[in-house]
Scaffold this active site. Structure first.
Site, PDB file in Angstrom:
ATOM      1  N   HIS A   1       4.676  -0.877  -3.188  1.00  0.00           N
ATOM      2  CA  HIS A   1       5.902  -0.869  -2.396  1.00  0.00           C
ATOM      3  C   HIS A   1       5.786   0.182  -1.294  1.00  0.00           C
ATOM      4  CE1 HIS A   1       8.013  -3.551  -5.107  1.00  0.00           C
ATOM      5  NE2 HIS A   1       7.580  -2.828  -6.122  1.00  0.00           N
TER       6      HIS A   1
ATOM      7  N   CYS B   1       5.586  -3.053   2.131  1.00  0.00           N
ATOM      8  CA  CYS B   1       6.661  -3.271   3.105  1.00  0.00           C
ATOM      9  C   CYS B   1       6.621  -2.165   4.163  1.00  0.00           C
ATOM     10  CB  CYS B   1       8.022  -3.254   2.407  1.00  0.00           C
ATOM     11  SG  CYS B   1       8.299  -4.652   1.305  1.00  0.00           S
TER      12      CYS B   1
END
Length: 573
Positions: A285, A326
């Site tokens: 992430h 991301c």
């Protein structure tokens, strides 16, 4: 035939083209020479078939050029002189002004430079004599047409076993079964490197290792990276697992800090030197200016500092970094100098999500990430000795239509073969992968989507009630994070509605890294752990906006301290 510069035997009417921007591609199986050059703002692709013997022979190149020429002794002398300079250019990668003997080359494509700049494929206007040549032309994806000899000195040395050593660091920064795909990606990358001949002692793996033998895994001890795919977990040598997967240990690995890792995991570190090539693959992430580990975060300027030290201490000749997260573009944007000899690509730009893919009904989770799957399945199916980094980047960028794949750093490295970082493919081992539905989903939507899929499959009343409770908790905690962030913004702005609207409605580029890093670290310590609450990463752009609007860091920190008085919470996904 190629001649260097001008020569007294050269007739300008016969040798009309003087070209400075030239690419040379040599097919190692058949003696086929593909010359690509920029002339009068157009990219020209020419072909010469020079024999069927295996390997490249400069003598055969010269002799075949003589046989094809009708200029007798003068041509023969010219060829021999040309050949000597040509071989020198290939082995030293020295750019120069070349003159092209047009009669000895078949022109098969002319494309406007503007089209090439857009990444369009070069498609031959005539059938070439070899499918290998068509493959080379269609997959090189020429861009910029700058001066390069594609068969570089490094790659020739590597094939001879005397080139740079290849090293790799593979990191999956997450844990828990819903993040299955991250460890699957890293295990798949490991299999590619090993199959391509990189020894295990040159590969360092960091992964929590809680997926393969999880009680949620219906196939214990097995991890796959695509539906009905092969086991990518088998044989993976894991150097740092569990709570040893930290930003600090990752940075120590890169810097070769053996002393700092004594008694930690395998203790293995990068031992690369000034002539070596390093490949880094990080999957997890992310948020603006940071990537997450299981229990902590690594910020962009911290990574830049480490890469700068590696460059300064000559830990590599060239380094390639593939980053799946991301907003991963924010880790390198405006931070990675071109002169460090580092080429990086990212799954997304600086303000968008990356995407998971390949939902598996058996495991009830997503098996891969779009960007990672694209570059690895390309590596599985293509001869990496014939594919440049730029060619692979364009394939991945074109296939990853869910986010905007980015490139950063030293773009001159793009013309190197992928094999110089991932190892050389054995043509006999290339895979033919059947088409599979991608089924992409934004990473932030994965936790809710998994619960909703489980709910739709649930049979018993008790199972449905338990899943609904988890969904309710997820929504409740997400709302709590959102409200907390709103309270912080209110505190910072003093309730000014116009200022609040600017913060809430924009995604400002991250420039003030110092303010943001301090704010994000305090938020992670005092409000919600970023590493342990993946949903929080979706709200950190608001801290970027606050910093970029010029609010003092002291005011931001005080607002967080005043607002965040709750007990620590984890699992807000």
């Amino acid at each position: 035939m190629l001649t260097f510069g001008t020569h007294p035997f050269t007739d300008p009417s016969i040798f009309p083209l003087s070209i400075k921007n030239l690419n040379i591609i040599i097919n190692p199986w058949k003696q086929i020479l593909v010359v690509v050059f920029l002339y009068e703002s157009k990219v020209h692709v020419c072909l010469s078939v020079i024999g069927d013997a295996e390997g490249f022979s400069g003598w055969d190149l010269g002799m075949q050029s003589i046989y094809r020429s009708s200029f007798g002794l003068i041509a023969a002398v010219t060829v021999m002189i040309s050949l000597a300079v040509f071989v020198l250019a290939v082995f030293t990668s020295v750019p120069g002004s070349f003159t092209l003997d047009v009669p000895s080359l078949q022109l098969i494509s002319v494309v406007d430079e503007s089209i090439s700049e857009s990444g369009a494929l070069l498609t031959p206007t005539q059938d070439a004599d070899s499918s290998h040549v068509q493959y080379l032309i269609q997959n090189d994806h020429l861009k910029d047409a700058d001066v390069q000899v594609i068969k570089t000195k490094d790659s020739l040395q590597q094939e001879a076993g005397t080139g740079p050593k290849l090293w790799a660091v593979l990191v999956a920064g997450s844990n828990e079964f819903y993040n299955y795909r991250h460890q699957a990606d890293v295990c798949h990358a490991y299999q590619i490197l090993r199959r391509n001949g990189i020894p295990p002692e040159n590969i360092i793996v960091m992964m929590y290792d809680d997926i393969a033998n999880s009680t949620e895994n219906p196939t214990p001890g097995i991890i796959i990276n695509r539906p009905n795919g092969s086991d990518v977990y088998a044989g993976v040598v894991k150097d740092y697992v569990g709570d040893d997967v930290t930003p600090e240990n990752f940075m120590k690995v890169l810097l070769g800090d053996e002393e700092g890792l004594k008694g930690v995991g395998s203790g293995k570190v990068l031992k690369s030197g000034p002539n070596d090539h390093v490949f880094i693959n990080f999957v997890d992430h992310g948020a603006p200016g940071l990537v997450a580990f299981p229990n902590d975060e690594l910020h962009a300027k911290e990574l830049k500092k480490v890469l700068g030290k590696m460059h300064l201490h000559k830990k590599f000749a060239k380094l390639v970094f593939y980053l799946e997260a991301c907003e991963s573009g924010s880790m390198f944007q405006n931070l990675l100098p071109a002169h460090w000899n580092i080429f990086a690509t990212t799954a997304a730009n600086s303000d968008e999500s990356s995407y998971a893919c390949y939902f598996d009904d058996v495991r009830q989770t997503y098996l891969g990430d779009v960007y990672s799957v694209m570059w690895m399945e390309n590596a599985d199916s293509v001869n990496l000795s014939l594919e440049t980094l730029q060619a692979q980047f364009l394939v991945v960028r074109n296939e990853t239509n869910t986010s905007h794949v980015q490139e950063f750093g030293d773009r001159s490295l793009r013309h190197l073969e992928v094999s110089q970082f991932l190892g050389a493919s054995d043509p006999m081992d290339l895979l033919e992968l059947p088409p599979v539905e991608l089924d992409p989903i934004a990473v932030g939507d994965v936790p809710q989507a998994l619960l909703e899929r489980k709910l739709s499959r649930a049979v018993s009343v008790e199972e449905k009630r338990e899943i609904k409770q988890k969904l309710n908790r997820l929504h409740k905690l997400r709302k709590f994070v959102t409200n907390t962030m709103m309270d912080i913004i209110n505190q910072v702005t003093g309730g000014d509605m116009a200022a609040k609207e600017i913060i809430l409605r924009n995604h400002f580029p991250l420039i003030d890294f110092d303010c943001y890093e301090r704010a994000a670290k305090f938020f992670s310590q005092r409000c919600f752990s970023i590493a342990k609450n993946s949903f929080v990463t979706r709200k950190l752009y608001l801290l970027v906006n606050i910093c970029e609007r010029g609010w003092p860091i002291e005011r931001i920190v005080n607002a967080m301290a005043h607002t965040c008085r709750h007990s620590p919470i984890t699992g807000i996904n």
